[in-house]
Write a protein that holds these residues in place. Structure first.
Motif, PDB file in Angstrom:
ATOM      1  N   PRO A  83      42.299  -2.796  56.170  1.00 15.52           N
ATOM      2  CA  PRO A  83      43.766  -2.854  56.132  1.00 15.52           C
ATOM      3  C   PRO A  83      44.321  -4.265  56.287  1.00 15.52           C
ATOM      4  N   ASP A  84      43.624  -5.100  57.052  1.00 16.80           N
ATOM      5  CA  ASP A  84      44.163  -6.436  57.353  1.00 16.80           C
ATOM      6  C   ASP A  84      43.584  -7.534  56.469  1.00 16.80           C
ATOM      7  N   ASN A 327      35.444   0.455  56.730  1.00 12.56           N
ATOM      8  CA  ASN A 327      36.626   0.740  57.542  1.00 12.56           C
ATOM      9  C   ASN A 327      36.296   1.725  58.675  1.00 12.56           C
ATOM     10  N   CYS A 331      36.967   0.731  62.533  1.00 11.38           N
ATOM     11  CA  CYS A 331      37.787   1.579  63.394  1.00 11.38           C
ATOM     12  C   CYS A 331      37.051   1.904  64.691  1.00 11.38           C
ATOM     13  N   CYS A 386      41.655   6.567  65.748  1.00 13.04           N
ATOM     14  CA  CYS A 386      42.821   5.700  65.519  1.00 13.04           C
ATOM     15  C   CYS A 386      43.911   5.955  66.562  1.00 13.04           C
ATOM     16  N   TYR A 391      44.130   1.713  65.995  1.00  9.83           N
ATOM     17  CA  TYR A 391      43.709   1.157  64.706  1.00  9.83           C
ATOM     18  C   TYR A 391      44.648   1.662  63.600  1.00  9.83           C
ATOM     19  N   ASP A 392      44.797   0.872  62.551  1.00  8.42           N
ATOM     20  CA  ASP A 392      45.712   1.173  61.452  1.00  8.42           C
ATOM     21  C   ASP A 392      45.372   2.524  60.799  1.00  8.42           C
ATOM     22  N   LYS A 393      46.285   3.472  60.899  1.00 12.32           N
ATOM     23  CA  LYS A 393      46.044   4.815  60.361  1.00 12.32           C
ATOM     24  C   LYS A 393      46.136   4.889  58.839  1.00 12.32           C
ATOM     25  N   SER A 394      46.458   3.782  58.208  1.00 11.43           N
ATOM     26  CA  SER A 394      46.507   3.781  56.748  1.00 11.43           C
ATOM     27  C   SER A 394      45.163   4.154  56.137  1.00 11.43           C
ATOM     28  N   TYR A 425      46.808  -0.407  50.540  1.00 14.45           N
ATOM     29  CA  TYR A 425      47.500  -1.420  51.344  1.00 14.45           C
ATOM     30  C   TYR A 425      48.398  -2.337  50.510  1.00 14.45           C
TER      31      TYR A 425
END
Length: 450
Positions: A83-84, A327, A331, A386, A391-394, A425
């Protein structure tokens, strides 16, 4: 919260899982005393291609199973993209959904350097082999072999994170009379170049992802014919001309393989694509998970914290079957780092509660009957992690991408890589690329021309 000054963390392995631990600690800006031991001379784990098989240049079991011209068999948008740090950010433009290994490694290295303000290599001790880990007096005693200094010594740590992967100890079942067979016999772990099998009839034993991919790969590079032997049920996939399935192998003679349906066929080579074992010989026996691979190894709370030894200070990352991968590791690593630092609001729980949580997931594994079930299982597990770690739930949106991927494979297993996926993203749609069976250059430079 545990006193940070008393925390000393040992990370074993600088592949995607181990690097995510270092990355997540750096992201928290609360890096404890941490050392990552890596047996290879560089980071990247299995994404480091080598021509060697059997033993590496240190005369140790060769770690990587990566073979020449490997392309990912799932879309990067579903299981590789962070995500980042997106592929588009790294390469400066959208790139196709199924990259070759060289592009994957370049992307990983980009995240570990460009996306991190901390020099992560300062925490890694390369060319260092972990020989033994035991737990005594509420600490871990780690015996290491430093090949650069040509010395063996012991170090003491408060926590250990196992990130050495599960793709380095082949599972090789015995087949009756295979010793009589006069052709080439190998495991996929030692498969390096499909050109070796040009013009040959090849038997692939095992119908999971590696079996599928190696069968297609051999056909692509000129194998005469490939038979795929399944153990429990046929794949149901629509194979191109030149590949066909047979039920389990019952025996061999000098030139032939015999199958459960009574048929036989002459073959030139056998490739075992029968998976790997969760084998961690450097761990004391009371610190090891079971050797059978699983979507959720028993005894691991949140799929990571080992409950059967080590006083809740031993963790495994990447030791399970996966659809999500990079990912997924990332996570779980974020949860592990916060757990070690005492920064999870709802942890630690009592031993009884953690065991009940493990039972909830292991019981559900027994009900899984399809790839869609696997995707749903891992999505639900990640959703829970998450929620705990922040952590980003995307990443959970990937479940819909996996559904499309499953359908594409069923429609055409030899050409599913032509499909385009949209980044969760950036929103960018991946460009098209040439049909996989016509691409014979896996270099990063050629990939980026797409």
């Amino acid at each position: 919260m545990e006193n940070k000054d008393k925390i000393r963390v040992c990370v074993i392995g600088a592949g995607p899982s181990g690097m995510s631990v270092l990355y997540q600690f750096a992201k928290l800006r609360k890096i404890p005393n941490i050392v990552c031991y890596e047996k290879q001379s560089t980071w990247g784990g299995i994404w480091n291609y080598t021509w060697r098989t059997g033993l590496d240049d240190n005369n140790e079991p060769c770690h990587s199973s990566l073979y020449k011209d490997l392309w990912t068999n799932a879309p990067k948008e579903a299981n590789l993209e962070f995500p980042d740090y997106t592929f588009e950010k790294h390469f400066g433009k959208p790139v196709p959904s199924y990259p070759p290994a060289a592009a994957v490694r370049d992307y990983l290295q980009g995240r570990w350097t460009n996306a991190c303000s901390t020099d992560l290599k300062q925490f890694i001790q390369f060319n260092t082999i972990v020989r033994f880990v035991k737990f005594e007096n509420d600490n871990f005693v780690v015996t290491i072999d430093d090949r650069k200094k040509n010395m063996t010594k012991q170090e003491v740590f408060s926590h250990v994170v196992i990130c050495s992967g599960v793709f380095n100890y082949p599972n090789q079942p015995e087949v009756p009379d295979i010793i009589k067979f006069e052709g080439r016999v190998m495991h996929s772990h030692n498969f390096r170049n499909a050109n070796e099998f040009k013009g040959q009839t090849v038997l692939v034993i095992g119908s999971h992802y590696s079996g599928e991919d190696i069968a297609l790969h051999c056909l692509k590079y000129g194998a005469k014919h490939i038979y795929i032997s399944w153990r429990t049920q046929p794949t149901g996939l629509k194979w191109p001309k030149g590949i066909e399935e047979r039920p389990g192998v019952t025996r061999f003679d000098a030139k032939n393989a015999y199958f459960k349906d009574g048929s036989r066929t002459a073959i030139d080579a056998v490739i075992f694509c029968t998976g790997f074992r969760n084998h961690f010989p450097y761990l004391d026996t009371n610190l090891r998970i079971g050797e059978d691979t699983s979507l959720y190894p028993d005894g691991l709370y949140k799929a990571t914290l080992f409950l059967n030894g080590g006083n809740n200070k031993l963790f495994y990352i990447g030791a399970q079957d996966q659809l999500y991968s990079f990912n997924y590791f990332d996570c779980i690593a974020s949860w592990v780092c916060k757990y070690i630092l005492g920064e999870l609001a709802d942890e630690p729980k009592s031993g009884e509660k953690m065991k009940r949580d493990v039972t909830k997931w292991t019981s559900r594994v027994s009900t899984i009957a399809s790839l869609k079930d696997v995707a749903d299982f891992q999505t639900d597990l990640l959703a829970e992690i998450c929620s705990s770690s922040g952590y980003d739930k995307s990443i959970l949106k990937a479940v819909s991408l996996f559904v499309d991927w499953i359908r594409h494979r069923e429609e055409d297993i030899s050409d599913f890589r032509r499909h385009q996926f949209r980044s969760m993203y950036t929103g960018s749609l991946a460009p098209t690329q040439k049909p996989y069976m016509t691409i014979f250059d896996d270099s990063l430079e050629t990939f980026l021309k797409c």
